[in-house]
Write a protein that holds these residues in place. Structure first.
Motif, short mmCIF file in Angstrom:
data_model
loop_
_atom_site.label_atom_id
_atom_site.label_comp_id
_atom_site.label_asym_id
_atom_site.label_seq_id
_atom_site.Cartn_x
_atom_site.Cartn_y
_atom_site.Cartn_z
N SER A 21 0.84 -1.19 0.00
CA SER A 21 0.00 0.00 0.00
C SER A 21 0.88 1.25 0.00
CB SER A 21 -0.90 0.02 1.24
OG SER A 21 -0.11 0.20 2.41
N ASP A 22 0.29 2.37 -0.36
CA ASP A 22 1.03 3.63 -0.33
C ASP A 22 1.46 3.96 1.10
OD1 ASP A 22 0.85 4.05 -3.04
OD2 ASP A 22 -0.96 5.26 -2.92
N LYS A 32 8.44 6.17 -4.02
CA LYS A 32 7.52 5.59 -4.98
C LYS A 32 7.93 5.88 -6.42
CE LYS A 32 2.61 5.23 -6.08
NZ LYS A 32 1.22 5.58 -5.69
N SER A 124 2.23 -0.87 -6.09
CA SER A 124 1.20 -0.10 -5.39
C SER A 124 -0.18 -0.38 -6.00
CB SER A 124 1.49 1.40 -5.52
OG SER A 124 2.84 1.68 -5.23
N ASP A 126 -2.11 1.53 -7.50
CA ASP A 126 -2.27 2.20 -8.79
C ASP A 126 -1.40 1.57 -9.87
OD1 ASP A 126 0.21 3.00 -7.92
OD2 ASP A 126 -0.19 5.16 -8.06
N GLU A 128 1.78 1.29 -9.96
CA GLU A 128 3.15 1.84 -10.01
C GLU A 128 4.12 0.87 -9.36
OE1 GLU A 128 5.66 3.39 -11.38
OE2 GLU A 128 4.63 5.33 -11.23
N ASP A 271 -6.66 -2.74 -18.05
CA ASP A 271 -6.70 -2.62 -16.59
C ASP A 271 -5.29 -2.89 -16.07
OD1 ASP A 271 -9.43 -2.05 -16.44
OD2 ASP A 271 -9.93 -4.18 -16.56
#
Length: 331
Positions: A21-22, A32, A124, A126, A128, A271
């Motif tokens: 998670s972030d 990140k 992450s 998103d 990334e 996706d």
């Protein structure tokens, strides 16, 4: 006719992917979206704390240039890869893995005592990727690992920008470019990561020399190189150091410059779950295409499709049959 389409040089790493998670990224002090070099204890600390998040535990040969060279090989290119692995289990695995992919290398060379490099790829929500890399013995990659005969008998010499972080690796990339230039081999360089452009700019300039034939970079790296927020400035800056280039734009596709014309390459809606290896796949597919009779626009279209496929799955590689399907779509 040259024996090899591509001669690559870069790190030899074994990858492990972890969902994170972030908030966890922040708690563990991980930057990140960047590649961060870490020592072995730090890498193990992260792995111990995040072992429950493992998503891609199967071993795979990794490293930026390696991913590109293997991708091009699966498309059908004949390639050679220079790297350095230790005399350990991961080193044996790495060399066997690229051999299985059809890539030539110094398989019978003496291996040194040490540790083969490893990369923790933190994914992450998103999609990334943030990489924590312990280079291990790859940090000592040097001109000794160059195979001048194979390099001279290649159409393209391709180096990853990550080599800039090692004095001996940077020297090897520079020597490889010089050998290529003396023997009529085209030269290509990937900027690899925004951090390489931000913190190792002078070293990258050394690797570029008086200019190369082809540069691969993403939008952040291009803007960083130009020290500007303007893509037009980035394009102008790249034209000063490379005859041609490709700028990947994520979901927006890419811009490719063939030396005369700038082509806008469409993106492909998918996706995205893991951006690890997207740029490497783009470069590998692109290099395959331009060494097999396709123009820059067609090469960009194949590369954009292949990169979109990679981000829709975990890991930087596609299954072998998928390469043939993508080539069919290009035709």
């Amino acid at each position: 006719m040259k024996k090899y389409h591509l001669y690559g040089i870069g790190a030899a790493l074994v990858d492990t992917e972890i969902e994170i998670s972030d908030q966890e990224l922040k708690a563990f002090g991980v930057e990140k979206g960047l590649m961060t070099l870490v020592d072995e204890p730090r890498q193990q600390e992260l792995l111990d704390n995040l072992s429950g998040h493992l998503v891609h535990a199967s071993l795979a040969s990794g490293g930026s240039a390696c991913n590109s060279i293997v991708a091009a090989a699966y498309f059908g290119a004949k390639n050679y890869y220079s790297c350095k692995v230790a005399k350990d289990e991961h080193g044996d695995f790495f060399m066997n893995d690229i051999k299985t992919a059809g890539v030539d290398a110094d398989f019978d060379g003496e291996k040194s005592v040490g540790v083969t490099g490893k990369c923790l790829v933190l994914i992450s929500p998103d999609a990334e990727r943030s990489m924590n890399t312990h280079l291990g013995i790859s940090e000592t990659l040097s001109i000794n690992e160059l195979n001048e005969a194979a390099l001279s008998d290649s159409e393209y010499f391709y180096a990853e920008g990550y080599l800039v972080t090692s004095d001996t690796g940077r020297a090897a990339a520079i020597a490889g470019r010089e050998i290529a230039e003396r023997n009529g081999v085209k030269t290509a360089l990937s900027f690899s990561d925004p951090g390489m452009v931000s913190f190792f700019r002078d070293g990258l300039a050394e690797m570029l020399g008086n200019g190369v034939d082809l540069v691969f970079c993403n939008e952040a790296e291009a803007l960083g190189w130009a020290k500007s927020e303007s893509l037009e400035d980035a394009i102008a800056a790249l034209k000063k150091v490379s005859k041609t280039f490709a700028i990947t734009l994520g979901a927006k596709g890419a811009l490719v410059f063939d030396g005369e014309h700038l082509h806008q390459i469409a993106g492909h809606k998918v996706d995205a779950i893991d951006t690890n290896g997207a740029g490497d796949m783009f470069a590998g597919a692109f290099l395959y295409a331009i060494t097999h009779g396709h123009n820059f626009k067609k090469a960009g279209e194949l590369a954009s499709r292949a990169a979109a496929e990679v981000v829709s799955q975990y890991g930087p590689r596609l299954a072998g049959p998928r390469h043939r399907e993508l080539l069919a779509s290009l035709a």
